[in-house]
Design a protein around this motif. Structure first.
Motif, mmCIF file in Angstrom:
data_model
loop_
_atom_site.group_PDB
_atom_site.id
_atom_site.type_symbol
_atom_site.label_atom_id
_atom_site.label_comp_id
_atom_site.label_asym_id
_atom_site.label_seq_id
_atom_site.Cartn_x
_atom_site.Cartn_y
_atom_site.Cartn_z
ATOM 1 N N PRO A 94 0.821 -1.204 0.000
ATOM 2 C CA PRO A 94 0.000 0.000 0.000
ATOM 3 C C PRO A 94 0.865 1.269 0.000
ATOM 4 C CG PRO A 94 -0.801 -1.566 1.637
ATOM 5 C CD PRO A 94 0.541 -2.052 1.180
ATOM 6 N N ARG A 95 0.257 2.378 -0.411
ATOM 7 C CA ARG A 95 1.025 3.591 -0.674
ATOM 8 C C ARG A 95 1.432 4.333 0.597
ATOM 9 N NH1 ARG A 95 0.444 7.720 -5.612
ATOM 10 N NH2 ARG A 95 1.622 9.481 -4.760
ATOM 11 N N PHE A 96 0.605 4.291 1.626
ATOM 12 C CA PHE A 96 0.864 5.080 2.834
ATOM 13 C C PHE A 96 1.352 4.171 3.957
ATOM 14 C CE2 PHE A 96 -1.977 7.527 0.251
ATOM 15 C CZ PHE A 96 -1.571 8.835 0.419
ATOM 16 N N TRP A 97 2.498 4.519 4.513
ATOM 17 C CA TRP A 97 3.091 3.752 5.606
ATOM 18 C C TRP A 97 3.107 4.594 6.869
ATOM 19 C CZ3 TRP A 97 7.572 -0.153 4.880
ATOM 20 C CH2 TRP A 97 7.302 -1.014 3.801
ATOM 21 N N THR A 98 2.937 3.926 7.997
ATOM 22 C CA THR A 98 3.030 4.578 9.304
ATOM 23 C C THR A 98 4.255 4.062 10.034
ATOM 24 O OG1 THR A 98 0.631 4.858 9.506
ATOM 25 C CG2 THR A 98 1.919 4.906 11.549
ATOM 26 N N GLY A 99 5.158 4.980 10.367
ATOM 27 C CA GLY A 99 6.276 4.675 11.242
ATOM 28 C C GLY A 99 5.968 5.161 12.644
ATOM 29 N N ARG A 100 6.456 4.450 13.655
ATOM 30 C CA ARG A 100 6.116 4.798 15.036
ATOM 31 C C ARG A 100 7.362 4.680 15.911
ATOM 32 N NH1 ARG A 100 3.532 2.289 19.781
ATOM 33 N NH2 ARG A 100 2.014 3.732 20.681
ATOM 34 N N GLY A 140 9.157 1.090 14.707
ATOM 35 C CA GLY A 140 8.597 0.074 13.828
ATOM 36 C C GLY A 140 7.634 0.680 12.839
ATOM 37 N N PHE A 141 7.205 -0.147 11.885
ATOM 38 C CA PHE A 141 6.177 0.227 10.911
ATOM 39 C C PHE A 141 4.938 -0.609 11.209
ATOM 40 C CE2 PHE A 141 10.000 1.428 8.480
ATOM 41 C CZ PHE A 141 9.644 2.719 8.096
ATOM 42 N N PRO A 142 4.020 -0.103 12.035
ATOM 43 C CA PRO A 142 2.908 -0.947 12.482
ATOM 44 C C PRO A 142 1.735 -1.032 11.528
ATOM 45 C CG PRO A 142 2.808 1.165 13.587
ATOM 46 C CD PRO A 142 4.072 1.173 12.776
ATOM 47 N N ALA A 171 2.837 8.675 6.086
ATOM 48 C CA ALA A 171 3.292 9.478 4.956
ATOM 49 C C ALA A 171 3.061 8.753 3.641
ATOM 50 C CB ALA A 171 4.777 9.825 5.108
ATOM 51 N N ASP A 172 2.970 9.548 2.600
ATOM 52 C CA ASP A 172 2.866 9.065 1.232
ATOM 53 C C ASP A 172 4.258 8.636 0.788
ATOM 54 O OD1 ASP A 172 2.686 8.790 -1.548
ATOM 55 O OD2 ASP A 172 1.254 10.423 -1.769
ATOM 56 N N THR A 173 4.436 7.364 0.479
ATOM 57 C CA THR A 173 5.770 6.856 0.168
ATOM 58 C C THR A 173 6.304 7.367 -1.163
ATOM 59 O OG1 THR A 173 4.786 4.825 -0.741
ATOM 60 C CG2 THR A 173 5.506 4.779 1.572
ATOM 61 N N ALA A 174 5.480 8.027 -1.974
ATOM 62 C CA ALA A 174 6.006 8.676 -3.174
ATOM 63 C C ALA A 174 6.799 9.926 -2.822
ATOM 64 C CB ALA A 174 4.871 9.037 -4.128
ATOM 65 N N TYR A 175 6.495 10.520 -1.667
ATOM 66 C CA TYR A 175 7.168 11.744 -1.230
ATOM 67 C C TYR A 175 8.116 11.481 -0.057
ATOM 68 C CZ TYR A 175 3.668 14.045 -4.129
ATOM 69 O OH TYR A 175 2.887 14.442 -5.184
ATOM 70 N N LEU A 176 7.768 10.544 0.795
ATOM 71 C CA LEU A 176 8.620 10.152 1.915
ATOM 72 C C LEU A 176 8.679 8.620 1.938
ATOM 73 C CD1 LEU A 176 7.545 12.493 4.872
ATOM 74 C CD2 LEU A 176 9.796 12.398 3.818
ATOM 75 N N PRO A 193 9.841 4.811 3.074
ATOM 76 C CA PRO A 193 9.949 4.315 4.451
ATOM 77 C C PRO A 193 11.221 4.741 5.157
ATOM 78 C CG PRO A 193 9.027 2.617 3.053
ATOM 79 C CD PRO A 193 9.395 3.746 2.141
ATOM 80 N N GLU A 194 12.364 4.752 4.445
ATOM 81 C CA GLU A 194 13.602 5.156 5.104
ATOM 82 C C GLU A 194 13.568 6.639 5.499
ATOM 83 O OE1 GLU A 194 14.329 5.115 0.589
ATOM 84 O OE2 GLU A 194 13.302 3.877 2.086
ATOM 85 N N ALA A 195 12.835 7.465 4.747
ATOM 86 C CA ALA A 195 12.707 8.879 5.106
ATOM 87 C C ALA A 195 11.754 9.057 6.277
ATOM 88 C CB ALA A 195 12.227 9.688 3.901
ATOM 89 N N ILE A 196 10.715 8.248 6.353
ATOM 90 C CA ILE A 196 9.818 8.276 7.512
ATOM 91 C C ILE A 196 10.617 7.980 8.775
ATOM 92 C CG2 ILE A 196 7.856 7.137 8.615
ATOM 93 C CD1 ILE A 196 6.732 6.611 5.798
ATOM 94 N N ARG A 197 11.405 6.928 8.714
ATOM 95 C CA ARG A 197 12.242 6.555 9.859
ATOM 96 C C ARG A 197 13.207 7.680 10.212
ATOM 97 N NH1 ARG A 197 17.235 4.280 10.624
ATOM 98 N NH2 ARG A 197 17.442 2.745 12.327
ATOM 99 N N ALA A 198 13.830 8.287 9.203
ATOM 100 C CA ALA A 198 14.801 9.348 9.449
ATOM 101 C C ALA A 198 14.147 10.560 10.098
ATOM 102 C CB ALA A 198 15.477 9.743 8.133
ATOM 103 N N HIS A 199 12.936 10.929 9.659
ATOM 104 C CA HIS A 199 12.254 12.080 10.249
ATOM 105 C C HIS A 199 11.987 11.861 11.736
ATOM 106 C CE1 HIS A 199 11.039 15.377 7.492
ATOM 107 N NE2 HIS A 199 11.412 14.513 6.571
#
Length: 534
Positions: free
Chosen positions: A268-274, A458-460, A487-492, A494-500
């Motif tokens: 899926p396009r949107f991932w949640t990092g926590r 994690g990515f729950p 976040a929208d993985t086209a713009y962020l 998963p590695e950018a979500i984690r970094a933020h």
């Protein structure tokens, strides 16, 4: 994005490696509750004082627009709560719990209010019914030790489907029993009827109704009365004044915070990092106290500064979710009052700081595109906080407006500038109150570093569709802050979500330790944060 994450006391996000597909990690969906095949159902009849119709309140309009943009995945907005009833006091029987639910339905008109859709194009309304029946699911647990897990699984099951807004009551209720006693009550709420604060009011009132048979004086106003006030002449004048702030802010900020895709979207396009961090909880309190701002302002400013730095903007625009409950009559109202505010912060024009040499680059809608380091940056992260506090207050004061007029403003500016004008960047501090900082000396750098060893990530969850590109949610988990970024993985990716998320922790922890990072180093921080961390 309005408050709507399902919450259960004690639930932790599973920790998986940053390159692990969340849907393969066994987190979404969870186990099927053992009671799923042995549920019983009881109808609870209720009799309220009145019925009626009115336009939607502005808060309801705002969430309805978000629901339509997110459908068919709008179960994302369902709000879930679990009330333990076996942890203290005398045992509660099923008839007592059902009677409490009856009184809860009668006390709060929003629970008896459904969506009234127009036959043709037009704005929907709300329809209040005085009497009806609520079907309550009852699930039997094997015993007290198993009851909490049963309630958790039951909440996940009831939250997993979207509401039928015109036909279904905006609350789903369930009870978990062990033997002849009720161990937990479960509520799943439609976001048209309640926001996060309202959900806590309902939990409080249900607890009082179970234990005492009364929840005290009724709320001072109702959703129908509020809607009529907002749509009257005085309410519209207040809304117009709020939208004047929005237009000025839009003109001072970039059209959007994430203008260009940078990667192929995942499916899926949107991932949640926590990220769950005890160190972040201590550091936020320390920085807030040192600079005489709220902890929420510290987190909002960190989010805004990192997004702006990562995308090469000198000005940040973020939509904080505002509770809109400062008026006394609204504090105990069960309704969805939350709306977006507009927080605009110029990273160059911070208070009382000289600019670095060189020409100042343009700000606002004239800002040059492309991710690059803005010129003129000076000072450190904490130098932003005085101006950010004032900007946050302006955002909060201008967060009550008609979403129809808000949409029209965005369309007008988008047509004027030839591009979509919307930050697509939101911040939601879901804590009802900020925990007071413990008295005594602040944590040392060594103590904060030690606390960071307990940080988990994690990515729950994943989503197919969310009407935003960056959605940050803040909650508490024990002595830690839990910060989630969807976040929208086209713009962020998963590695950018984690970094933020790791960069936010590092930015605030370093500031609390007396070494706030320079603004010129924020992009580097995004590139290096979390290195070697799990």
């Amino acid at each position: 994005m309005p408050e709507g994450t399902v919450t259960v006391a004690g639930r932790r996000a599973a920790t998986v490696p940053a390159d692990t597909e969340p849907e393969k990690a066994g987190v979404p969906g969870g186990p099927v509750p053992s009671g799923a095949c042995s549920d019983t159902r009881r109808d609870v009849a209720f009799q309220g004082e009145r019925s009626g119709r009115a336009p939607l309140t502005w808060g309801q309009r705002a969430i309805w627009h978000a629901i339509r943009r997110t459908a068919p995945n709008d179960h994302y907005f369902n709000i879930g709560r679990v009330l333990p009833l076996a942890d203290r006091g005398r045992p509660v029987t099923v008839p007592e719990a059902l009677k409490a639910l009856e009184h809860l339905m009668e006390r709060h008109e929003s629970l008896r209010t459904r969506l009234l859709l127009p036959p043709q194009d037009g704005e929907p309304a709300q329809s209040l019914t005085d009497a009806g029946t609520l079907t309550v699911t009852i699930t039997r647990a094997a015993g007290l030790p198993e009851a909490a897990a049963e309630a958790d699984a039951l909440l996940g099951r009831l939250s997993a489907t979207r509401f039928d807004y015109p036909a279904e009551w905006p609350v789903r209720a369930a009870l978990v029993t062990a033997g002849d006693r009720v161990t937990h009550a479960v509520l799943v709420l439609c976001h048209l009827a309640a926001d996060g604060h309202a959900a806590e009011i309902l939990v409080r009132d249900l607890r009082l109704l179970v234990r005492r048979g009364s929840a005290g004086r009724p709320p001072a106003t109702t959703p129908l009365d509020l809607a009529r006030d907002q749509h009257a002449a005085a309410g519209r004048r207040r809304g117009a004044a709020a939208l004047a702030h929005w237009e000025a802010g839009y003109r001072a900020a970039p059209p959007t915070m994430f203008p260009d895709p940078c990667a192929e979207p995942r499916t899926p396009r949107f991932w949640t990092g926590r990220l769950v961090s005890p160190a972040l909880a201590r550091a936020v309190g320390t920085v807030a106290a040192a600079h005489r701002v709220s902890g929420s302002t510290v987190l909002l400013t960190a989010s805004a500064a990192l997004v702006a730095a990562g995308e090469g903007h000198r000005t940040a625009a973020v939509l904080p979710i505002v509770g809109n409950r400062t008026a006394g009559a609204l504090r105990d109202l069960v309704s969805t009052l939350s709306q977006d505010g507009l927080f605009v912060l110029d990273l160059v024009e911070t208070a009382d700081l000289p600019e670095t040499g060189g020409p100042k680059e343009p700000s606002g809608l004239a800002e040059s595109p492309g991710p690059r380091q803005p010129s003129g940056l000076a000072g450190t992260f904490t130098d932003l906080l005085p101006a950010a506090y004032r900007a946050a207050l302006r955002a909060y004061r201008a967060a009550v407006y008609d979403p129809v007029e808000w949409d029209a403003l965005g369309e007008r500016l988008s047509a004027e500038y030839g591009t979509d004008v919307h930050p697509y960047c939101c911040f939601n501090d879901m804590r009802l109150v900020e925990r007071a900082r413990p008295e005594g000396p602040s944590a040392t750098a060594t103590e904060l570093a030690e606390a960071r060893r307990r940080t988990t990530f994690g990515f729950p969850a994943t989503q197919d569709r969310v009407a935003c590109r960056y959605c940050l949610h803040v909650t508490e988990e024990g002595d830690a802050l839990a910060v989630s970024l969807t976040a929208d993985t086209a713009y962020l990716p998963p590695e950018a979500i984690r970094a933020h998320l790791y960069a936010m922790e590092e930015l605030i922890v370093a500031s609390a330790a007396g070494a706030p990072p320079p603004l010129t180093e924020l992009r580097t921080l995004l590139e290096t944060a979390g290195g070697g961390r799990p």
